[in-house]
Design a protein around this motif. Structure first.
Motif, PDB file in Angstrom:
ATOM      1  N   VAL A  64       0.856  -1.183   0.000  1.00 53.96           N
ATOM      2  CA  VAL A  64       0.000   0.000   0.000  1.00 53.96           C
ATOM      3  C   VAL A  64       0.895   1.237   0.000  1.00 53.96           C
ATOM      4  N   VAL A  65       0.635   2.160  -0.933  1.00 54.49           N
ATOM      5  CA  VAL A  65       1.431   3.383  -0.993  1.00 54.49           C
ATOM      6  C   VAL A  65       0.601   4.641  -0.741  1.00 54.49           C
ATOM      7  N   GLU A  66      -0.743   4.490  -0.744  1.00 56.31           N
ATOM      8  CA  GLU A  66      -1.591   5.660  -0.505  1.00 56.31           C
ATOM      9  C   GLU A  66      -2.995   5.206  -0.147  1.00 56.31           C
ATOM     10  N   THR A  67      -3.619   5.913   0.779  1.00 54.19           N
ATOM     11  CA  THR A  67      -5.020   5.697   1.108  1.00 54.19           C
ATOM     12  C   THR A  67      -5.660   7.044   1.399  1.00 54.19           C
ATOM     13  N   GLY A  68      -6.961   7.077   1.314  1.00 59.98           N
ATOM     14  CA  GLY A  68      -7.724   8.266   1.661  1.00 59.98           C
ATOM     15  C   GLY A  68      -9.158   7.879   1.917  1.00 59.98           C
ATOM     16  N   CYS A  69      -9.884   8.687   2.692  1.00 60.41           N
ATOM     17  CA  CYS A  69     -11.254   8.335   3.047  1.00 60.41           C
ATOM     18  C   CYS A  69     -12.105   9.578   3.268  1.00 60.41           C
ATOM     19  N   HIS A  70     -13.357   9.489   2.837  1.00 55.65           N
ATOM     20  CA  HIS A  70     -14.383  10.487   3.145  1.00 55.65           C
ATOM     21  C   HIS A  70     -15.427   9.792   4.007  1.00 55.65           C
ATOM     22  N   TYR A  71     -15.869  10.459   5.068  1.00 61.84           N
ATOM     23  CA  TYR A  71     -16.833   9.898   6.010  1.00 61.84           C
ATOM     24  C   TYR A  71     -18.168  10.613   5.847  1.00 61.84           C
ATOM     25  N   PHE A  72     -19.248   9.844   5.804  1.00 59.76           N
ATOM     26  CA  PHE A  72     -20.580  10.416   5.609  1.00 59.76           C
ATOM     27  C   PHE A  72     -21.524  10.129   6.770  1.00 59.76           C
ATOM     28  N   SER A  73     -21.438   8.938   7.340  1.00 55.75           N
ATOM     29  CA  SER A  73     -22.253   8.590   8.498  1.00 55.75           C
ATOM     30  C   SER A  73     -21.485   7.583   9.345  1.00 55.75           C
ATOM     31  N   GLU A  74     -21.899   7.448  10.576  1.00 54.07           N
ATOM     32  CA  GLU A  74     -21.153   6.616  11.512  1.00 54.07           C
ATOM     33  C   GLU A  74     -21.384   5.124  11.292  1.00 54.07           C
ATOM     34  N   LEU A  75     -20.335   4.377  11.553  1.00 49.84           N
ATOM     35  CA  LEU A  75     -20.384   2.928  11.674  1.00 49.84           C
ATOM     36  C   LEU A  75     -19.976   2.614  13.102  1.00 49.84           C
ATOM     37  N   ALA A  76     -20.467   1.501  13.653  1.00 48.36           N
ATOM     38  CA  ALA A  76     -20.112   1.137  15.027  1.00 48.36           C
ATOM     39  C   ALA A  76     -20.370  -0.345  15.239  1.00 48.36           C
ATOM     40  N   PHE A  77     -19.674  -0.923  16.208  1.00 53.86           N
ATOM     41  CA  PHE A  77     -19.994  -2.270  16.648  1.00 53.86           C
ATOM     42  C   PHE A  77     -21.395  -2.238  17.235  1.00 53.86           C
ATOM     43  N   PRO A  78     -22.266  -3.147  16.889  1.00 52.80           N
ATOM     44  CA  PRO A  78     -22.093  -4.414  16.200  1.00 52.80           C
ATOM     45  C   PRO A  78     -22.544  -4.395  14.736  1.00 52.80           C
ATOM     46  N   ASP A  79     -22.317  -3.296  14.026  1.00 50.82           N
ATOM     47  CA  ASP A  79     -22.731  -3.212  12.619  1.00 50.82           C
ATOM     48  C   ASP A  79     -22.077  -4.302  11.776  1.00 50.82           C
ATOM     49  N   LEU A  80     -22.848  -4.811  10.836  1.00 50.83           N
ATOM     50  CA  LEU A  80     -22.311  -5.646   9.771  1.00 50.83           C
ATOM     51  C   LEU A  80     -22.035  -4.687   8.623  1.00 50.83           C
ATOM     52  N   VAL A  81     -20.858  -4.753   8.055  1.00 51.58           N
ATOM     53  CA  VAL A  81     -20.449  -3.809   7.012  1.00 51.58           C
ATOM     54  C   VAL A  81     -20.215  -4.569   5.712  1.00 51.58           C
ATOM     55  N   THR A  82     -20.733  -4.012   4.623  1.00 50.94           N
ATOM     56  CA  THR A  82     -20.430  -4.540   3.297  1.00 50.94           C
ATOM     57  C   THR A  82     -19.479  -3.564   2.633  1.00 50.94           C
ATOM     58  N   ALA A  83     -18.351  -4.087   2.151  1.00 47.80           N
ATOM     59  CA  ALA A  83     -17.387  -3.265   1.424  1.00 47.80           C
ATOM     60  C   ALA A  83     -17.578  -3.500  -0.058  1.00 47.80           C
ATOM     61  N   GLY A  84     -17.838  -2.438  -0.796  1.00 48.85           N
ATOM     62  CA  GLY A  84     -17.898  -2.498  -2.247  1.00 48.85           C
ATOM     63  C   GLY A  84     -16.538  -2.122  -2.808  1.00 48.85           C
ATOM     64  N   ILE A  85     -16.108  -2.848  -3.857  1.00 44.83           N
ATOM     65  CA  ILE A  85     -14.780  -2.620  -4.436  1.00 44.83           C
ATOM     66  C   ILE A  85     -14.914  -2.416  -5.937  1.00 44.83           C
ATOM     67  N   LYS A  86     -14.182  -1.443  -6.462  1.00 39.81           N
ATOM     68  CA  LYS A  86     -14.049  -1.245  -7.902  1.00 39.81           C
ATOM     69  C   LYS A  86     -12.692  -0.630  -8.163  1.00 39.81           C
ATOM     70  N   LEU A  87     -12.301  -0.559  -9.417  1.00 38.57           N
ATOM     71  CA  LEU A  87     -11.024   0.051  -9.771  1.00 38.57           C
ATOM     72  C   LEU A  87     -11.242   1.438 -10.350  1.00 38.57           C
ATOM     73  N   ARG A  88     -10.388   2.341  -9.956  1.00 36.04           N
ATOM     74  CA  ARG A  88     -10.332   3.663 -10.572  1.00 36.04           C
ATOM     75  C   ARG A  88      -9.293   3.655 -11.686  1.00 36.04           C
ATOM     76  N   LYS A  89      -8.173   2.930 -11.447  1.00 36.84           N
ATOM     77  CA  LYS A  89      -7.071   2.935 -12.414  1.00 36.84           C
ATOM     78  C   LYS A  89      -6.289   1.638 -12.296  1.00 36.84           C
ATOM     79  N   LEU A  90      -5.930   1.087 -13.458  1.00 36.08           N
ATOM     80  CA  LEU A  90      -5.079  -0.099 -13.507  1.00 36.08           C
ATOM     81  C   LEU A  90      -3.869   0.241 -14.353  1.00 36.08           C
ATOM     82  N   GLY A  91      -2.703   0.301 -13.719  1.00 33.01           N
ATOM     83  CA  GLY A  91      -1.460   0.603 -14.421  1.00 33.01           C
ATOM     84  C   GLY A  91      -0.657  -0.655 -14.671  1.00 33.01           C
ATOM     85  N   THR A  92       0.598  -0.495 -15.005  1.00 32.15           N
ATOM     86  CA  THR A  92       1.490  -1.626 -15.259  1.00 32.15           C
ATOM     87  C   THR A  92       1.851  -2.349 -13.968  1.00 32.15           C
ATOM     88  N   SER A  93       2.168  -1.574 -12.935  1.00 30.52           N
ATOM     89  CA  SER A  93       2.543  -2.180 -11.659  1.00 30.52           C
ATOM     90  C   SER A  93       1.732  -1.631 -10.479  1.00 30.52           C
TER      91      SER A  93
END
Length: 142
Positions: A64-93
């Motif tokens: 990992v070389v970089e991360t960033g996050c925007h927060y909109f509403s709270e999450l807390a235990f005992p929430d079940l969280v679904t993470a959605g994943i997609k790509l913004r950019k795919l380079g050579t490496s």
């Protein structure tokens, strides 16, 4: 400029994650650092499930070389969280993921961010091109 929350429909793959008692901070919600742990778990879990990552013996590993996050509403235990994943950019490496964290069945992200991986040689830690098989797996997230 602050983005609007994304929706589930904008993502390509999903991972269900559980929160833990220790994830909550003194304010009663999930500590901001935990969001990054969930990003990491979702992305690497997906790579493992797809056979794209051999962290014990593969010639290449992701750093990992970089991360960033925007927060909109709270999450807390005992929430079940679904993470959605997609790509913004795919380079050579390198690859830039976008990850949305959704509370329960919510359609709008409680938090969303980006996560940049660089594919490196296990020994030298220098960037190297991703294999065709690895690229094919990642392209499904575009």
């Amino acid at each position: 400029m602050r983005p609007a929350p994304t929706t589930r429909a904008q993502y390509r793959a999903f991972s269900t994650l559980t929160t833990r008692w220790i994830d909550n901070d003194i304010y009663g919600h999930m500590n901001n650092a935990v969001h990054y742990q969930l990003f990491d778990t979702a992305v690497n879990g997906h790579l493992l499930e797809q056979g794209a990552l051999d962290f014990r013996g593969g010639a290449g590993v992701f750093l990992v070389v970089e991360t960033g996050c925007h927060y909109f509403s709270e999450l807390a235990f005992p929430d079940l969280v679904t993470a959605g994943i997609k790509l913004r950019k795919l380079g050579t490496s390198s690859v830039t993921y976008e990850v949305g964290l959704f509370r329960g069945e919510a359609q709008s992200a409680a938090a969303q961010g980006h996560f940049v991986h660089v594919y490196v040689d296990r020994e030298t830690r220098r960037p190297m091109p991703m294999t065709a098989a690895l690229r094919a797996i990642l392209e499904r997230l575009l």
